[in-house]
Design an enzyme around this catalytic site. Structure first.
Site, PDB file in Angstrom:
ATOM      1  N   CYS A   1      -0.089 -14.358  -0.543  1.00 21.72           N
ATOM      2  CA  CYS A   1      -0.451 -12.959  -0.787  1.00 21.72           C
ATOM      3  C   CYS A   1      -0.830 -12.691  -2.239  1.00 21.72           C
ATOM      4  O   CYS A   1      -1.499 -11.690  -2.527  1.00 21.72           O
ATOM      5  CB  CYS A   1       0.696 -12.044  -0.356  1.00 21.72           C
ATOM      6  SG  CYS A   1       0.908 -11.945   1.439  1.00 21.72           S
TER       7      CYS A   1
ATOM      8  N   TYR B   1      -3.812  -5.843  -1.013  1.00 23.48           N
ATOM      9  CA  TYR B   1      -3.371  -4.689  -1.805  1.00 23.48           C
ATOM     10  C   TYR B   1      -4.323  -4.542  -2.999  1.00 23.48           C
ATOM     11  O   TYR B   1      -4.793  -5.540  -3.556  1.00 23.48           O
ATOM     12  CB  TYR B   1      -1.936  -4.922  -2.267  1.00 23.48           C
ATOM     13  CG  TYR B   1      -1.330  -3.790  -3.046  1.00 23.48           C
ATOM     14  CD1 TYR B   1      -0.875  -2.642  -2.388  1.00 23.48           C
ATOM     15  CD2 TYR B   1      -1.209  -3.861  -4.429  1.00 23.48           C
ATOM     16  CE1 TYR B   1      -0.321  -1.592  -3.118  1.00 23.48           C
ATOM     17  CE2 TYR B   1      -0.661  -2.818  -5.160  1.00 23.48           C
ATOM     18  CZ  TYR B   1      -0.220  -1.684  -4.500  1.00 23.48           C
ATOM     19  OH  TYR B   1       0.319  -0.645  -5.211  1.00 23.48           O
TER      20      TYR B   1
ATOM     21  N   ALA C   1      -4.424  -4.213  -6.162  1.00 23.96           N
ATOM     22  CA  ALA C   1      -4.291  -4.917  -7.436  1.00 23.96           C
ATOM     23  C   ALA C   1      -4.396  -6.431  -7.303  1.00 23.96           C
ATOM     24  O   ALA C   1      -4.372  -7.140  -8.314  1.00 23.96           O
ATOM     25  CB  ALA C   1      -2.953  -4.554  -8.089  1.00 23.96           C
ATOM     26  N   LYS C   2      -4.538  -6.957  -6.085  1.00 22.50           N
ATOM     27  CA  LYS C   2      -4.612  -8.400  -5.902  1.00 22.50           C
ATOM     28  C   LYS C   2      -5.952  -8.948  -6.411  1.00 22.50           C
ATOM     29  O   LYS C   2      -6.916  -8.205  -6.602  1.00 22.50           O
ATOM     30  CB  LYS C   2      -4.423  -8.751  -4.420  1.00 22.50           C
ATOM     31  CG  LYS C   2      -3.054  -8.357  -3.851  1.00 22.50           C
ATOM     32  CD  LYS C   2      -1.927  -9.110  -4.528  1.00 22.50           C
ATOM     33  CE  LYS C   2      -0.553  -8.624  -4.123  1.00 22.50           C
ATOM     34  NZ  LYS C   2      -0.195  -8.924  -2.741  1.00 22.50           N
ATOM     35  N   ASN C   3      -6.025 -10.249  -6.591  1.00 21.63           N
ATOM     36  CA  ASN C   3      -7.280 -10.871  -7.053  1.00 21.63           C
ATOM     37  C   ASN C   3      -8.443 -10.493  -6.144  1.00 21.63           C
ATOM     38  O   ASN C   3      -9.566 -10.305  -6.611  1.00 21.63           O
ATOM     39  CB  ASN C   3      -7.135 -12.386  -7.105  1.00 21.63           C
ATOM     40  CG  ASN C   3      -6.180 -12.852  -8.173  1.00 21.63           C
ATOM     41  OD1 ASN C   3      -5.188 -12.198  -8.459  1.00 21.63           O
ATOM     42  ND2 ASN C   3      -6.463 -13.995  -8.780  1.00 21.63           N
TER      43      ASN C   3
END
Length: 367
Positions: free
Chosen positions: A159, A183, A185-187
């Protein structure tokens, strides 16, 4: 200078025209649930990960839970995972009726201590969930060997590790299934929640497709009772645009991390390492400091936002007191929980901003 931990607005500005076009197409077609963009993104993401199948779901925790359920894991079973992770890893296990069995972490990578796994296996063990924390792969070869020895399923919690590699292979494609969160803010982040399971097992893929969509094999033919945990079409459309930029963004993160490492050398903090088997994609740039909270406050006074991932280990959370672990159960995890600090990390982070952050860290002991 004011520097956020993550700057999603900067990323949006760089791709706004393409994003807006893709959203408008979904709206124009009124193609909102399991629409065309979902199927296209699933194919593209599976190819990107080097897996045969990808199934879009509504979140990373759903990806983990449905993967466990698709592998037949349920009430009374045990699933081994790391004590140092976000609570979603453990809660996904609990939602199936199984019990999380925690082990300590490797002091260098902060990922699961592969030498501690075997001692945690009982006759109730059914699976291992290695977590690729902060963007760096866990050491997968020992995990796979142990799993084969004891007949256990391996479900990768990727994740935080979109595009990360283990010995040249993309994470998520190594175990029985790999789970991703989108989500924001993820890469690779959506503009809301979203998740994905990738797998090379057709039976697991088919089961997850039904689990996410009311247990339907085809419309109104319900094979078993299940959920509504589908990836939204608008989010899939957004993610298709972003997937094309992911490798470029990950390389920017890696350059930022290398600059941090260089500038923070001989400072009062411990910088992260990249294992020789891994290609780290730095979802988070996590340092350690003895006076972590004071350092964080000092940096904030200079306009630098930081984060703590995660201040309370799973086994010390009130929700998991029934597991019976105590303070002292996992010495490395507990020690690091008092020291870890995430510095600003995003692809658009500028060299002058990293220089300012590093300068501020060096200023801290002299204040």
């Amino acid at each position: 200078m004011n520097i956020p931990l993550v700057d999603l607005k900067a990323q949006y500005r760089s791709i706004a025209e393409d994003i807006n076009t893709e959203i408008a197409e979904v709206l124009h077609n009124a193609d909102f649930v399991l629409g065309k963009a979902v199927g296209l993104f699933e194919k593209e993401f599976a190819s990107y990960c080097g897996a045969k199948f990808a199934i879009g779901v509504d979140s990373g925790v759903s990806a983990l839970e449905l993967s466990l359920r698709a592998c037949g894991i349920g009430s009374g079973d045990e699933v081994i995972t790391a004590a140092n992770t976000f609570i979603a890893t453990a809660s996904a296990i609990s939602f199936t009726g199984a019990n999380p069995v925690l082990v300590d972490i490797d002091p260098q990578t902060y990922n699961i201590d592969v030498f501690a796994i075997e001692a945690a296996i009982t006759n109730k063990a059914r699976a291992i969930i290695p977590v690729h924390l902060y963007g760096q792969s866990a050491d997968m070869d020992p995990v796979i060997r142990i799993a084969k020895k004891y007949g256990l399923v391996v479900i990768e919690d990727a994740c935080q590790a979109h595009g990360a590699q283990y010995r040249g292979r993309k994470v998520g494609s190594i175990g029985d299934a790999g789970c991703f969160s989108f989500y924001p803010a993820k890469n690779l982040g959506a503009y809301g929640d979203g998740g994905m399971v990738v797998t090379n097992d057709a039976e697991i893929a088919d089961k997850i497709r039904m689990l996410r969509n009311y247990g339907q094999k085809e419309k109104y033919h319900h094979i078993f009772l299940a959920y509504n945990k589908r990836l939204d079409t608008i989010q899939a459309a957004i993610l298709r645009v972003k997937l094309k930029k992911l490798d470029e963004w990950n390389e920017a993160r890696r350059r930022n991390a290398q600059l941090y490492n260089k500038l923070l050398k001989n400072s009062c903090v411990t910088t992260p390492i990249e294992a020789d088997f891994a290609k780290h994609v730095y979802h988070l740039y996590v340092i350690r400091a003895r006076d972590r909270d004071k350092l964080a406050a000092f940096l904030l006074s200079r306009g630098i936002s930081t984060g703590i991932h995660y201040p309370i280990p799973i086994h010390l959370q009130e929700a998991y007191m029934p597991l019976g672990y105590k303070s002292g159960s996992f010495a490395t995890t507990e020690k690091y929980a008092t020291e870890i600090l995430s510095l600003p990390m995003f692809p658009e982070l500028q060299e002058k901003q990293i220089e300012y952050i590093a300068e501020s860290v060096f200023r801290y002991p002299n204040t």
